[in-house]
Motif scaffolding. Sequence first.
Motif, PDB file in Angstrom:
ATOM      1  N   ASP A  41      -7.163  36.436 -20.576  1.00  0.00           N
ATOM      2  CA  ASP A  41      -6.231  36.878 -21.611  1.00  0.00           C
ATOM      3  C   ASP A  41      -6.581  36.222 -22.944  1.00  0.00           C
ATOM      4  OD1 ASP A  41      -4.735  38.464 -19.898  1.00  0.00           O
ATOM      5  OD2 ASP A  41      -3.288  36.880 -19.456  1.00  0.00           O
ATOM      6  N   MET A  42      -6.412  37.003 -24.006  1.00  0.00           N
ATOM      7  CA  MET A  42      -6.646  36.481 -25.352  1.00  0.00           C
ATOM      8  C   MET A  42      -5.834  37.299 -26.337  1.00  0.00           C
ATOM      9  SD  MET A  42     -10.415  37.935 -26.296  1.00  0.00           S
ATOM     10  CE  MET A  42     -10.786  39.678 -26.274  1.00  0.00           C
ATOM     11  N   PHE A  43      -5.638  36.737 -27.521  1.00  0.00           N
ATOM     12  CA  PHE A  43      -5.076  37.487 -28.633  1.00  0.00           C
ATOM     13  C   PHE A  43      -6.217  37.840 -29.568  1.00  0.00           C
ATOM     14  CE2 PHE A  43      -1.074  35.447 -27.382  1.00  0.00           C
ATOM     15  CZ  PHE A  43      -0.243  36.552 -27.387  1.00  0.00           C
ATOM     16  N   MET A  65      -8.490  32.598 -27.551  1.00  0.00           N
ATOM     17  CA  MET A  65      -8.521  32.552 -26.092  1.00  0.00           C
ATOM     18  C   MET A  65      -7.311  31.779 -25.569  1.00  0.00           C
ATOM     19  SD  MET A  65     -11.138  34.366 -25.499  1.00  0.00           S
ATOM     20  CE  MET A  65     -11.029  34.212 -23.730  1.00  0.00           C
ATOM     21  N   LEU A  66      -6.697  32.296 -24.525  1.00  0.00           N
ATOM     22  CA  LEU A  66      -5.550  31.649 -23.910  1.00  0.00           C
ATOM     23  C   LEU A  66      -6.012  30.856 -22.689  1.00  0.00           C
ATOM     24  CD1 LEU A  66      -3.018  34.599 -24.189  1.00  0.00           C
ATOM     25  CD2 LEU A  66      -3.261  32.608 -25.697  1.00  0.00           C
ATOM     26  N   GLN A  74      -8.929  19.284 -20.954  1.00  0.00           N
ATOM     27  CA  GLN A  74      -9.486  19.313 -22.308  1.00  0.00           C
ATOM     28  C   GLN A  74      -9.601  20.754 -22.828  1.00  0.00           C
ATOM     29  OE1 GLN A  74     -13.483  17.772 -22.728  1.00  0.00           O
ATOM     30  NE2 GLN A  74     -13.137  17.303 -24.890  1.00  0.00           N
ATOM     31  N   MET A  75     -10.081  21.672 -21.999  1.00  0.00           N
ATOM     32  CA  MET A  75     -10.215  23.069 -22.419  1.00  0.00           C
ATOM     33  C   MET A  75      -8.844  23.690 -22.659  1.00  0.00           C
ATOM     34  SD  MET A  75     -12.012  25.580 -23.367  1.00  0.00           S
ATOM     35  CE  MET A  75     -13.673  25.136 -22.912  1.00  0.00           C
ATOM     36  N   ARG A  76      -7.883  23.384 -21.792  1.00  0.00           N
ATOM     37  CA  ARG A  76      -6.523  23.899 -21.968  1.00  0.00           C
ATOM     38  C   ARG A  76      -5.962  23.444 -23.318  1.00  0.00           C
ATOM     39  NH1 ARG A  76      -2.323  26.149 -19.668  1.00  0.00           N
ATOM     40  NH2 ARG A  76      -0.238  25.380 -20.063  1.00  0.00           N
ATOM     41  N   ARG A  77      -6.137  22.163 -23.633  1.00  0.00           N
ATOM     42  CA  ARG A  77      -5.648  21.615 -24.898  1.00  0.00           C
ATOM     43  C   ARG A  77      -6.317  22.297 -26.087  1.00  0.00           C
ATOM     44  NH1 ARG A  77      -7.889  17.994 -27.917  1.00  0.00           N
ATOM     45  NH2 ARG A  77      -9.259  17.226 -26.288  1.00  0.00           N
ATOM     46  N   ARG A  78      -7.632  22.506 -26.010  1.00  0.00           N
ATOM     47  CA  ARG A  78      -8.356  23.150 -27.101  1.00  0.00           C
ATOM     48  C   ARG A  78      -7.872  24.579 -27.336  1.00  0.00           C
ATOM     49  NH1 ARG A  78     -14.494  21.169 -25.749  1.00  0.00           N
ATOM     50  NH2 ARG A  78     -14.276  19.085 -26.648  1.00  0.00           N
ATOM     51  N   ASN A  81      -4.426  24.473 -28.875  1.00  0.00           N
ATOM     52  CA  ASN A  81      -4.540  24.063 -30.279  1.00  0.00           C
ATOM     53  C   ASN A  81      -5.036  25.208 -31.149  1.00  0.00           C
ATOM     54  OD1 ASN A  81      -3.531  21.477 -30.086  1.00  0.00           O
ATOM     55  ND2 ASN A  81      -5.531  20.551 -29.725  1.00  0.00           N
ATOM     56  N   GLY A  82      -5.960  26.009 -30.645  1.00  0.00           N
ATOM     57  CA  GLY A  82      -6.440  27.162 -31.407  1.00  0.00           C
ATOM     58  C   GLY A  82      -5.310  28.133 -31.717  1.00  0.00           C
ATOM     59  N   LEU A  83      -4.451  28.375 -30.738  1.00  0.00           N
ATOM     60  CA  LEU A  83      -3.299  29.250 -30.952  1.00  0.00           C
ATOM     61  C   LEU A  83      -2.319  28.615 -31.930  1.00  0.00           C
ATOM     62  CD1 LEU A  83      -1.586  31.741 -30.375  1.00  0.00           C
ATOM     63  CD2 LEU A  83      -0.764  30.596 -28.292  1.00  0.00           C
ATOM     64  N   ARG A  84      -2.048  27.337 -31.746  1.00  0.00           N
ATOM     65  CA  ARG A  84      -1.108  26.644 -32.640  1.00  0.00           C
ATOM     66  C   ARG A  84      -1.596  26.628 -34.079  1.00  0.00           C
ATOM     67  NH1 ARG A  84       0.421  20.738 -31.101  1.00  0.00           N
ATOM     68  NH2 ARG A  84       1.070  20.441 -33.220  1.00  0.00           N
ATOM     69  N   ARG A  85      -2.876  26.422 -34.292  1.00  0.00           N
ATOM     70  CA  ARG A  85      -3.438  26.421 -35.651  1.00  0.00           C
ATOM     71  C   ARG A  85      -3.223  27.776 -36.318  1.00  0.00           C
ATOM     72  NH1 ARG A  85      -9.106  23.384 -34.128  1.00  0.00           N
ATOM     73  NH2 ARG A  85      -8.179  21.306 -33.898  1.00  0.00           N
ATOM     74  N   PHE A  86      -3.443  28.851 -35.559  1.00  0.00           N
ATOM     75  CA  PHE A  86      -3.213  30.201 -36.078  1.00  0.00           C
ATOM     76  C   PHE A  86      -1.744  30.377 -36.458  1.00  0.00           C
ATOM     77  CE2 PHE A  86      -1.941  34.589 -35.404  1.00  0.00           C
ATOM     78  CZ  PHE A  86      -2.874  35.288 -36.138  1.00  0.00           C
ATOM     79  N   LEU A  87      -0.847  30.011 -35.557  1.00  0.00           N
ATOM     80  CA  LEU A  87       0.586  30.169 -35.806  1.00  0.00           C
ATOM     81  C   LEU A  87       1.035  29.361 -37.021  1.00  0.00           C
ATOM     82  CD1 LEU A  87       1.865  29.968 -32.106  1.00  0.00           C
ATOM     83  CD2 LEU A  87       1.631  32.037 -33.519  1.00  0.00           C
ATOM     84  N   GLU A  88       0.560  28.148 -37.131  1.00  0.00           N
ATOM     85  CA  GLU A  88       0.938  27.289 -38.265  1.00  0.00           C
ATOM     86  C   GLU A  88       0.403  27.847 -39.588  1.00  0.00           C
ATOM     87  OE1 GLU A  88       2.455  24.042 -38.559  1.00  0.00           O
ATOM     88  OE2 GLU A  88       3.163  24.095 -36.496  1.00  0.00           O
TER      89      GLU A  88
END
Length: 145
Positions: A41-43, A65-66, A74-78, A81-88
Amino acid sequence: MATDRFDIDLGSAHEDAPVPEGRYSVRCTSLSKETSRKGADMFVATLQIESDEFPFAEPMKHYIMLPIKDDDAQMRRRRLNGLRRFLEAFEITYEADGFHPGDAVGQVAEELFITQEAVINPETKEETGRVRNRAVFPKVKEEED
């Protein structure tokens, strides 16, 4: 065999093109949940640079990527974080347990850094001679207690 002429102003047609590296206002024009080639899954966001100087800026795709069940910590966190950076960057409201993807459409990220990258042919793995823009999202500032 003669056909009827179709009159249309083709002289006003312009190809979209990448913009020089720099900071721009960028609008999210779509955000959809999709499946990657590997089945994850990804956005996928479509982003449009808004600039009077570059009115024909080429739209960009941004892939988020979700996390998947096989990700290590580590991959889960990355990925999160990628999603959070987009949202912010687009000032999209979210909570610890999620967000509404539809809230992204129409939002603008101000002063987002845009870089250029070479376009690679997926079959030959060689550069095509074209470049495209890519959005670079800033790290999220953690709140201090």
